[in-house]
Design a protein around this motif. Structure first.
Motif, PDB file in Angstrom:
ATOM      1  N   THR A 208       8.061  39.914  93.972  1.00  0.00           N
ATOM      2  CA  THR A 208       7.709  40.130  92.592  1.00  0.00           C
ATOM      3  C   THR A 208       9.193  39.352  92.253  1.00  0.00           C
ATOM      4  N   VAL A 209       9.172  38.586  91.084  1.00  0.00           N
ATOM      5  CA  VAL A 209      10.214  38.044  90.078  1.00  0.00           C
ATOM      6  C   VAL A 209      10.702  39.834  89.735  1.00  0.00           C
ATOM      7  N   ILE A 210      11.820  39.728  89.470  1.00  0.00           N
ATOM      8  CA  ILE A 210      13.007  41.004  89.147  1.00  0.00           C
ATOM      9  C   ILE A 210      14.073  40.941  88.031  1.00  0.00           C
ATOM     10  N   ALA A 211      13.865  39.407  87.985  1.00  0.00           N
ATOM     11  CA  ALA A 211      15.201  39.069  87.353  1.00  0.00           C
ATOM     12  C   ALA A 211      15.167  37.312  87.284  1.00  0.00           C
ATOM     13  N   ALA A 212      15.658  37.112  86.399  1.00  0.00           N
ATOM     14  CA  ALA A 212      16.588  35.771  86.067  1.00  0.00           C
ATOM     15  C   ALA A 212      17.379  34.765  86.175  1.00  0.00           C
ATOM     16  N   VAL A 213      17.832  33.909  86.346  1.00  0.00           N
ATOM     17  CA  VAL A 213      19.384  33.298  85.763  1.00  0.00           C
ATOM     18  C   VAL A 213      18.993  32.369  85.467  1.00  0.00           C
ATOM     19  N   SER A 214      20.289  32.148  84.743  1.00  0.00           N
ATOM     20  CA  SER A 214      20.500  30.578  83.891  1.00  0.00           C
ATOM     21  C   SER A 214      21.600  29.824  84.454  1.00  0.00           C
ATOM     22  N   VAL A 215      21.502  28.604  83.269  1.00  0.00           N
ATOM     23  CA  VAL A 215      22.773  27.941  82.840  1.00  0.00           C
ATOM     24  C   VAL A 215      22.306  27.812  82.090  1.00  0.00           C
ATOM     25  N   SER A 216      23.460  27.511  80.706  1.00  0.00           N
ATOM     26  CA  SER A 216      23.409  26.812  79.051  1.00  0.00           C
ATOM     27  C   SER A 216      24.431  26.327  79.472  1.00  0.00           C
ATOM     28  N   GLY A 217      24.069  25.683  77.937  1.00  0.00           N
ATOM     29  CA  GLY A 217      25.425  24.694  78.031  1.00  0.00           C
ATOM     30  C   GLY A 217      25.055  23.579  76.771  1.00  0.00           C
ATOM     31  N   PRO A 218      26.225  22.836  76.235  1.00  0.00           N
ATOM     32  CA  PRO A 218      25.654  21.605  74.680  1.00  0.00           C
ATOM     33  C   PRO A 218      24.368  21.096  76.181  1.00  0.00           C
ATOM     34  N   THR A 219      23.144  20.751  74.819  1.00  0.00           N
ATOM     35  CA  THR A 219      22.590  19.898  75.144  1.00  0.00           C
ATOM     36  C   THR A 219      23.189  17.981  75.956  1.00  0.00           C
ATOM     37  N   SER A 220      23.897  18.113  75.339  1.00  0.00           N
ATOM     38  CA  SER A 220      24.585  16.734  75.500  1.00  0.00           C
ATOM     39  C   SER A 220      24.972  16.811  77.391  1.00  0.00           C
ATOM     40  N   ARG A 221      25.600  17.462  77.304  1.00  0.00           N
ATOM     41  CA  ARG A 221      25.913  17.656  78.858  1.00  0.00           C
ATOM     42  C   ARG A 221      25.176  18.000  79.824  1.00  0.00           C
ATOM     43  N   VAL A 222      24.458  18.943  78.987  1.00  0.00           N
ATOM     44  CA  VAL A 222      22.809  19.454  80.353  1.00  0.00           C
ATOM     45  C   VAL A 222      22.602  18.583  80.667  1.00  0.00           C
ATOM     46  N   ASN A 223      22.220  17.450  79.974  1.00  0.00           N
ATOM     47  CA  ASN A 223      21.330  16.462  80.281  1.00  0.00           C
ATOM     48  C   ASN A 223      22.071  15.565  81.325  1.00  0.00           C
ATOM     49  N   ASP A 224      23.367  15.452  80.749  1.00  0.00           N
ATOM     50  CA  ASP A 224      23.729  14.745  82.180  1.00  0.00           C
ATOM     51  C   ASP A 224      24.308  14.653  83.157  1.00  0.00           C
ATOM     52  N   PHE A 225      24.130  16.189  83.240  1.00  0.00           N
ATOM     53  CA  PHE A 225      24.476  16.846  84.484  1.00  0.00           C
ATOM     54  C   PHE A 225      22.997  16.074  85.313  1.00  0.00           C
ATOM     55  N   GLY A 226      22.021  16.465  84.414  1.00  0.00           N
ATOM     56  CA  GLY A 226      20.727  16.156  85.410  1.00  0.00           C
ATOM     57  C   GLY A 226      19.468  17.444  84.939  1.00  0.00           C
ATOM     58  N   ILE A 227      19.083  17.675  84.351  1.00  0.00           N
ATOM     59  CA  ILE A 227      18.185  18.937  83.638  1.00  0.00           C
ATOM     60  C   ILE A 227      17.249  19.226  85.856  1.00  0.00           C
ATOM     61  N   PRO A 228      16.217  17.972  86.413  1.00  0.00           N
ATOM     62  CA  PRO A 228      15.741  18.078  87.482  1.00  0.00           C
ATOM     63  C   PRO A 228      16.935  19.010  88.816  1.00  0.00           C
ATOM     64  N   LYS A 229      17.913  18.192  88.273  1.00  0.00           N
ATOM     65  CA  LYS A 229      18.853  18.660  89.753  1.00  0.00           C
ATOM     66  C   LYS A 229      19.081  19.940  89.588  1.00  0.00           C
ATOM     67  N   LEU A 230      19.959  20.443  87.689  1.00  0.00           N
ATOM     68  CA  LEU A 230      20.134  21.627  87.799  1.00  0.00           C
ATOM     69  C   LEU A 230      19.316  22.948  88.558  1.00  0.00           C
ATOM     70  N   GLY A 231      18.098  22.229  87.454  1.00  0.00           N
ATOM     71  CA  GLY A 231      16.718  23.132  88.795  1.00  0.00           C
ATOM     72  C   GLY A 231      16.822  23.360  90.159  1.00  0.00           C
ATOM     73  N   ASP A 232      16.616  22.053  90.451  1.00  0.00           N
ATOM     74  CA  ASP A 232      16.710  22.086  92.095  1.00  0.00           C
ATOM     75  C   ASP A 232      17.589  23.539  92.463  1.00  0.00           C
ATOM     76  N   LEU A 233      18.973  23.029  91.577  1.00  0.00           N
ATOM     77  CA  LEU A 233      20.567  23.993  92.183  1.00  0.00           C
ATOM     78  C   LEU A 233      19.975  25.174  92.080  1.00  0.00           C
ATOM     79  N   LEU A 234      19.451  25.362  91.095  1.00  0.00           N
ATOM     80  CA  LEU A 234      19.475  26.725  90.844  1.00  0.00           C
ATOM     81  C   LEU A 234      18.465  28.090  91.934  1.00  0.00           C
ATOM     82  N   VAL A 235      16.785  26.877  92.137  1.00  0.00           N
ATOM     83  CA  VAL A 235      16.200  27.665  92.840  1.00  0.00           C
ATOM     84  C   VAL A 235      16.833  27.477  94.205  1.00  0.00           C
TER      85      VAL A 235
END
Lengths: 256, 256
Positions: A208-235
């Motif tokens: 069961t999913v009981i919580a969620a964690v997010s990383v958030s910031g300015p769109t530009s920086r987040v994009n630079d980091f790479g959305i999928p990369k960030l997603g995989d990192l989180l996972v």
DNA sequence: CCCCAATGTTCCATAACATGGAACCAGTGT
DNA sequence: ACACTGGTTCCATGTTATGGAACATTGGGG
């Protein structure tokens, strides 16, 4: 094995208790008996002891549910604080790797409530969200919780905050399918222009999913980091956190 | 006594667990040892067993806190539903006696969230509140939770809904003192003109107030019933509910 | 209405397991 | 270096948990 560790009875009782608590639904006596493979008599005695101690409660149908002690704990304002503590190391690590703001949220009632945050390392970053009430469908945290059924999307129109906010329920549902497939969710400029977030689920022992964690910031920086990369990192990081909660995602054999 | 009831180890372990969970604060090993009067070795082994089973968690300072199992349970959306179930009979009885709407609420974060309701027997009565967000200081439930420290009154001005809404913090604090003295709170025309409510606390085993129950309806009818009478009724009924949660309010000897 | 099946609980002899005292180890302050 | 608090491990002892079988209790079904 068993370098002489004592307390077999307690462990068995605990196993019973865990089964009862972890499976959301009330457990019947016999299901417990043959899931643990203990003698009926033993099971019966152990359950009686647990019941005397108010750790389990036998409802009118005779099924076992978590006892008042769990209730008392859950009703405490501090109950969620413990999760933050457990999640802290993971959040810190995410913060360090991404250098952006990291948030932890749980579903409560029909809302997403943020219970902890590690601030961005940058001077400009997402500011404190804790306690702020925002439309969940515009956030990565909300999408994650919706996607995994931790929260029900209330009927009615979807509030629109920016031109990128999801408004069409059909499309939104489709997006959730995608979230489940990938294992993470993103929200780019959907809540506020220039704000981007990527989120992933935290799972309990039963998946069961009981919580969620997010990383958030300015769109530009987040994009630079790479959305999928960030997603995989989180996972990846959250897999570890879920493990602390007892979740074993298909148990790789590997290391003993 | 002891008609041979088995499972002494389990009961001891459960006692430890209860102590750890019920005292909000983390418990230290030695405090547990001399509160239960068990041998250090025994206590140590039992705690180890509980820790292996994730029922308790030892934080970095070495103190014991409720384990992940409690966390998992508390984080479940369904966690509070159990309280409703436990409270149902009491609420039904209150409904029958007062014929008005009965509500159950718990503090969550810094808000009052209503988790269950038994509707008025009258055609005209308080409508569903569950999930509705209202200024807590104008409600009986809110006052109760504030009065007993289950909730902190946030700083800032008190929102004013009607000419009867409390607005002065000094007066409000004084009102809370009165609530504690009497054991119940009233809110007459404070949230909405013509709407009245009386509320009282539900206590956990350690005396902490973890929830509140209110009876609400048209001010006229509530007045006719008698505010103090309603207050006392609530207090009496909820004493029973608190007892189910393990609270014993000064233990009268009386019946065995 | 009775009998059978399913589901739990109580009994009891057995020995396995929990028990507590003492020894032991690790910090911490002096 | 030493005493002291806080906690774990060891081990002989007997208390206490164990599981099989007998015994309730409930609930169908014929």
């Amino acid at each position: 094995m068993s370098t002489q560790m004592g307390s077999q009875a307690v462990e068995r009782a605990s196993a019973l208790l865990s089964l009862i608590v972890e499976s959301g639904a009330p457990r019947t006596f016999s299901s417990l008996v043959d899931e643990l493979g203990l003698a009926k008599s033993t099971t019966s005695r152990l359950l009686q002891a647990l019941e005397r101690s108010r750790l389990v409660h036998r409802d009118r149908t005779g099924a076992f549910r978590p006892g008042v002690l769990f209730l008392v704990h859950a009703a405490r304002p501090s109950a969620l604080h413990d999760l933050s503590e457990l999640a802290r190391p993971t959040m810190e690590r995410l913060s360090e790797l991404s250098r952006e703001t990291v948030n932890l949220a749980v579903p409560r009632g029909n809302q997403v409530v943020q219970i902890d945050q590690v601030d961005s390392r940058y001077l400009i970053g997402a500011t404190s969200w804790v306690g702020v009430d925002v439309p969940a469908h515009c956030t990565a945290l909300g999408k994650v919780l919706y996607a995994y059924g931790a929260l029900q999307l209330p009927p009615g129109d979807l509030e629109c905050r920016t031109p990128h906010s999801p408004v069409d329920r059909r499309q939104f549902d489709h997006a959730l399918v995608e979230v489940r497939r990938r294992g993470w969710a993103a929200a780019l400029d959907e809540l506020e222009l220039g704000l981007a977030a990527v989120g992933a689920p935290v799972r309990a022992v039963d998946g069961t999913v009981i919580a969620a964690v997010s990383v958030s910031g300015p769109t530009s920086r987040v994009n630079d980091f790479g959305i999928p990369k960030l997603g995989d990192l989180l996972v990846a990081e959250l897999r570890g956190l879920s493990a602390l909660l007892g979740h074993h995602p298909a148990r790789k054999e590997g290391v003993a």
